[in-house]
Structure formats: structure tokens, C-alpha cells
Scaffold this motif. Sequence first.
Motif, PDB file in Angstrom:
ATOM      1  N   ASP A 217      -0.542  19.244  -3.661  1.00 44.28           N
ATOM      2  CA  ASP A 217      -1.261  19.306  -2.378  1.00 44.28           C
ATOM      3  C   ASP A 217      -2.595  18.557  -2.457  1.00 44.28           C
ATOM      4  OD1 ASP A 217       0.810  20.810  -1.430  1.00 44.28           O
ATOM      5  OD2 ASP A 217      -0.211  22.749  -1.736  1.00 44.28           O
ATOM      6  N   ARG A 218      -3.303  18.713  -3.536  1.00 41.86           N
ATOM      7  CA  ARG A 218      -4.600  18.048  -3.665  1.00 41.86           C
ATOM      8  C   ARG A 218      -4.437  16.543  -3.876  1.00 41.86           C
ATOM      9  NH1 ARG A 218      -8.330  22.362  -7.150  1.00 41.86           N
ATOM     10  NH2 ARG A 218      -8.270  24.017  -5.556  1.00 41.86           N
ATOM     11  N   ALA A 219      -3.377  16.143  -4.555  1.00 41.80           N
ATOM     12  CA  ALA A 219      -3.126  14.710  -4.699  1.00 41.80           C
ATOM     13  C   ALA A 219      -2.858  14.069  -3.341  1.00 41.80           C
ATOM     14  CB  ALA A 219      -1.951  14.483  -5.651  1.00 41.80           C
ATOM     15  N   MET A 220      -2.127  14.748  -2.470  1.00 38.91           N
ATOM     16  CA  MET A 220      -1.866  14.224  -1.137  1.00 38.91           C
ATOM     17  C   MET A 220      -3.143  14.201  -0.291  1.00 38.91           C
ATOM     18  SD  MET A 220       1.161  13.186  -1.019  1.00 38.91           S
ATOM     19  CE  MET A 220       1.074  12.813   0.712  1.00 38.91           C
ATOM     20  N   GLN A 221      -3.998  15.202  -0.458  1.00 40.36           N
ATOM     21  CA  GLN A 221      -5.274  15.178   0.266  1.00 40.36           C
ATOM     22  C   GLN A 221      -6.127  13.991  -0.165  1.00 40.36           C
ATOM     23  OE1 GLN A 221      -7.112  18.979  -0.416  1.00 40.36           O
ATOM     24  NE2 GLN A 221      -5.681  20.096   0.898  1.00 40.36           N
ATOM     25  N   LEU A 222      -6.123  13.688  -1.453  1.00 38.15           N
ATOM     26  CA  LEU A 222      -6.892  12.540  -1.941  1.00 38.15           C
ATOM     27  C   LEU A 222      -6.312  11.230  -1.414  1.00 38.15           C
ATOM     28  CD1 LEU A 222      -9.014  11.189  -3.758  1.00 38.15           C
ATOM     29  CD2 LEU A 222      -7.424  11.457  -5.671  1.00 38.15           C
ATOM     30  N   LEU A 223      -5.001  11.053  -1.482  1.00 37.87           N
ATOM     31  CA  LEU A 223      -4.390   9.807  -1.040  1.00 37.87           C
ATOM     32  C   LEU A 223      -4.490   9.637   0.478  1.00 37.87           C
ATOM     33  CD1 LEU A 223      -1.187   9.784  -3.296  1.00 37.87           C
ATOM     34  CD2 LEU A 223      -3.292   8.471  -3.603  1.00 37.87           C
ATOM     35  N   ARG A 224      -4.335  10.724   1.213  1.00 43.20           N
ATOM     36  CA  ARG A 224      -4.398  10.638   2.672  1.00 43.20           C
ATOM     37  C   ARG A 224      -5.801  10.309   3.156  1.00 43.20           C
ATOM     38  NH1 ARG A 224      -3.074  15.388   3.666  1.00 43.20           N
ATOM     39  NH2 ARG A 224      -0.811  15.123   3.583  1.00 43.20           N
ATOM     40  N   GLY A 225      -6.824  10.719   2.425  1.00 40.18           N
ATOM     41  CA  GLY A 225      -8.191  10.453   2.848  1.00 40.18           C
ATOM     42  C   GLY A 225      -8.685   9.055   2.542  1.00 40.18           C
ATOM     43  N   LEU A 226      -7.954   8.290   1.722  1.00 38.97           N
ATOM     44  CA  LEU A 226      -8.386   6.936   1.392  1.00 38.97           C
ATOM     45  C   LEU A 226      -8.172   5.997   2.575  1.00 38.97           C
ATOM     46  CD1 LEU A 226      -6.916   6.613  -2.231  1.00 38.97           C
ATOM     47  CD2 LEU A 226      -9.305   7.004  -1.599  1.00 38.97           C
ATOM     48  N   ASN A 227      -8.888   4.878   2.555  1.00 42.30           N
ATOM     49  CA  ASN A 227      -8.753   3.882   3.619  1.00 42.30           C
ATOM     50  C   ASN A 227      -7.419   3.152   3.505  1.00 42.30           C
ATOM     51  OD1 ASN A 227     -11.287   4.535   4.623  1.00 42.30           O
ATOM     52  ND2 ASN A 227     -12.331   2.963   3.405  1.00 42.30           N
ATOM     53  N   ASP A 228      -7.103   2.384   4.532  1.00 42.06           N
ATOM     54  CA  ASP A 228      -5.807   1.705   4.582  1.00 42.06           C
ATOM     55  C   ASP A 228      -5.685   0.578   3.569  1.00 42.06           C
ATOM     56  OD1 ASP A 228      -5.095   3.388   6.631  1.00 42.06           O
ATOM     57  OD2 ASP A 228      -5.696   1.987   8.230  1.00 42.06           O
ATOM     58  N   ASN A 229      -6.810   0.041   3.081  1.00 41.09           N
ATOM     59  CA  ASN A 229      -6.704  -1.054   2.112  1.00 41.09           C
ATOM     60  C   ASN A 229      -6.221  -0.589   0.740  1.00 41.09           C
ATOM     61  OD1 ASN A 229      -9.004   0.418   1.729  1.00 41.09           O
ATOM     62  ND2 ASN A 229     -10.333  -1.326   1.308  1.00 41.09           N
ATOM     63  N   PHE A 230      -6.072   0.736   0.541  1.00 36.31           N
ATOM     64  CA  PHE A 230      -5.508   1.278  -0.694  1.00 36.31           C
ATOM     65  C   PHE A 230      -4.044   1.680  -0.508  1.00 36.31           C
ATOM     66  CE2 PHE A 230     -10.066   2.122  -0.991  1.00 36.31           C
ATOM     67  CZ  PHE A 230     -10.361   1.586  -2.234  1.00 36.31           C
ATOM     68  N   SER A 231      -3.383   1.070   0.427  1.00 33.79           N
ATOM     69  CA  SER A 231      -1.990   1.441   0.701  1.00 33.79           C
ATOM     70  C   SER A 231      -1.083   1.135  -0.489  1.00 33.79           C
ATOM     71  CB  SER A 231      -1.484   0.716   1.947  1.00 33.79           C
ATOM     72  OG  SER A 231      -1.609  -0.692   1.799  1.00 33.79           O
ATOM     73  N   ASN A 232      -1.399   0.096  -1.260  1.00 35.93           N
ATOM     74  CA  ASN A 232      -0.574  -0.217  -2.433  1.00 35.93           C
ATOM     75  C   ASN A 232      -0.643   0.900  -3.475  1.00 35.93           C
ATOM     76  OD1 ASN A 232       0.108  -2.672  -1.272  1.00 35.93           O
ATOM     77  ND2 ASN A 232      -1.588  -3.771  -2.289  1.00 35.93           N
ATOM     78  N   ILE A 233      -1.831   1.428  -3.693  1.00 38.52           N
ATOM     79  CA  ILE A 233      -1.984   2.533  -4.643  1.00 38.52           C
ATOM     80  C   ILE A 233      -1.259   3.775  -4.131  1.00 38.52           C
ATOM     81  CG2 ILE A 233      -3.662   4.050  -5.755  1.00 38.52           C
ATOM     82  CD1 ILE A 233      -3.639   1.270  -6.892  1.00 38.52           C
ATOM     83  N   LYS A 234      -1.340   4.037  -2.854  1.00 38.68           N
ATOM     84  CA  LYS A 234      -0.649   5.200  -2.295  1.00 38.68           C
ATOM     85  C   LYS A 234       0.849   5.108  -2.525  1.00 38.68           C
ATOM     86  CE  LYS A 234      -4.059   5.788   1.421  1.00 38.68           C
ATOM     87  NZ  LYS A 234      -4.268   5.819   2.888  1.00 38.68           N
ATOM     88  N   SER A 235       1.408   3.953  -2.225  1.00 37.88           N
ATOM     89  CA  SER A 235       2.858   3.794  -2.404  1.00 37.88           C
ATOM     90  C   SER A 235       3.255   3.902  -3.873  1.00 37.88           C
ATOM     91  CB  SER A 235       3.300   2.431  -1.855  1.00 37.88           C
ATOM     92  OG  SER A 235       2.954   2.318  -0.482  1.00 37.88           O
ATOM     93  N   HIS A 236       2.424   3.353  -4.748  1.00 32.01           N
ATOM     94  CA  HIS A 236       2.736   3.404  -6.180  1.00 32.01           C
ATOM     95  C   HIS A 236       2.696   4.831  -6.710  1.00 32.01           C
ATOM     96  CE1 HIS A 236       2.908   2.217 -10.371  1.00 32.01           C
ATOM     97  NE2 HIS A 236       1.782   2.890 -10.607  1.00 32.01           N
TER      98      HIS A 236
END
Length: 364
Positions: free
Chosen positions: A149-168
Motif C-alpha cells: 500500500d505504501r509503495a503504491m502511495q509513493l508511486l502514485r504521488g510522483l509526477n508523470d515524468n517518472f512513468s517509466n519508473i512506475k511501470s518498471h
Amino acid sequence: MNYHSWSRSVVTALSAKNKVEFVLSFAPQPATTHASYPAWFRCNSMVVSWLVHSISPSIRESIIWMDKAFDIWNDLKNRFAQGDLARISNLQMDATNLSQGDLFVTDFFTKLRVLWDEIDSFRPDPTCTCKPQCSCTVSSLLSQRKHEDRAMQLLRGLNDNFSNIKSHVLLLDPIPPISKIFSLVVQQERQFMGGHVAAQIRGNSVPTPSSSSDNSHTPIACTHCHRPGHTENTCFRKHGFPNQDPRSVKPNNNNSRKVCTHCNCNGHTIDVCYKKHGYPPGHHLYSTKPSQINNAATQSDTNLDSHPSPTETITLTPQQYQILADLFKQSNVKSPNVQINQVGSFSTNPSPPGQSQSREDWFD
């Protein structure tokens, strides 16, 4: 309230001074007659002073009269350590809705981590109290779910330019630790910042028109004669040299377009036409004779100034008009003393001797 962060800071500071036992009830008060009582009293008073001066003045007034550090610590814990459901719900909502925005990744993660720690202080992880110790994996399963849950909160709060990291990260199984995710995001941010700085350096290295004009002086050149040192607006070859005869100035393209409506000549207009207004003194065509001017008012004034009338023009009186009328009636009679020259004027002077008096037949 920030009780949990305050209590942790105080415990750390007291442990460094070897005084944490005074707030955790590990150092009970000895008898007043005991030899260790003076030392205990000094240490207890020191801890009380630290606690009193580390809290806000509004709360300080409620504990100022307490003598033992253990009593002060328990009173504050009972009042502020117990979290209610509303506070826990607000913390969970803040952690879910928190976004990076204009913050750096480190600042964003710090704010999110503070919210997580405060939630853990209100709701710590449950521990197994079974005796003997059970072999179920409920505790590890709950810990894994909280981590996801906390990992998703961290990834969801990042800006859109980190979309590659989110997908990875989402493709990995299991989800890596929070510290590993944070490290990947920070590396990606450094790459973005490095590319942005390099682009700024390249942009600053390209000379701009303003900077080039400041560094090197561009010579001024005339677009008419193509000579440096002046512009077309002040070019003598186009507009004429000072104190120069106008005839010696070669007509340029602009003057050749001007046509005088009076003499139909090029190079000037009717406002400065010499043939209409007269030649200026010093011109080779200038003479004392009046120039022929089409303007009736100017012509009349010029003729009067150039050819003054030999006789003075006077206004006719009624008697003079009567004389003229008699002369018209007696056309065959000659008047020896009156000679009519023009309408509106006459002469009464006698004829000079030797000249015959005659009357002009202007009225025939």
C-alpha cells in the motif's frame, strides 16, 4: 499534535545523557535519608527542567508544579499519545492524496514518511502473543500488504515524468522495498536535472543578437551611397550638401517622383516652384521684372509694387461724379482743365504749355 516526534526526540536526548531511566520509572526515588538521595534529586531536577522547557508555554503551565520527571512524562503521554479515529483517518487521507508537484523527490518522500510514522505511532504493527509461539504467517502477510500500500502511495504521488519508473516497479514481483524504489526515483531525477543543466549550458553558449552587438561594434553604413559613417537620412549625396546650389544636386529616386502641377517639371512640387513664386535673389534667372504668377492676388500686389501709379488715386466725391455725368452728356464739348485717365481717378492739373489738351475716347 507532534507528541510522537517530540517523545522520540526526548528519549534519544536523555539516553545520550544517561538519564532516560528517570522517565521510564527505572530510577525510583530513594528515601530522603539515603546517601544517594542528593544525587537522585539533582538528576531528577535536571530532567524536569529539560521537559518543561521543551514544550509549548500553553502546556507548560499545566505541569510546572510537578516535581518528578516520571509524573510529567506519564501525564503528557496520557493526554497526547492516544490517537482518535478522526486523526488516523485524516493522516491516511493525507498520505493517499499527497503529490509531488513542484517538490523534489527527497522532499516529497520526507513528507510522506512523516505521515507514515505518525500512523504507525497510533497503530503499531500487532505482535503475536501466543504461548507457545504459533507458526502462522499472519504477521508477515499484514506487513507485506502494508508495504504494498505504501509503495503504491509513493508511486502514485510522483509526477508523470517518472512513468517509466512506475511501470518498471509494478512489473517486479515481489514489490521491492521502499528504500529501493526511492533510490530508483532519485536516480531518474538526477538524469532529468543533468539533461536540463546541459541544455541550459548549450543555450547560454550560443551568442544572442543582443550579446553580439554589445561585444562587437557594428559599423554604420549608408544604404544609399554604401559608405560608412552615416545613414541614409543624413546622406549629403541624397539630400544635397550644405550651402550648395540646388541645380548641382542630382535628383534621386525620391525627387524624380515629384511632379509640379504648374510647370509640369519633375523634382519639385508647386509649393516650391520658382516659375510660380519667383526666383530667389542670387539665382541667374532672378531679375527686377516681376515674375508671371497665376495667382491673381499675388499678381496685383506685384504690379502695384513694380509700377507705381504716376497720379494719386483718390476717392470720387458726389460733385466729381456729377462732373463725369456732365461729360458723358456733353460728348462734343472739350474740357480744358479735366483729363480723364481711368475709371475711378481723374486729373485737374492744367496742361503744360506747348501741349494741346485732348480727351481720350475711352467712353466711345
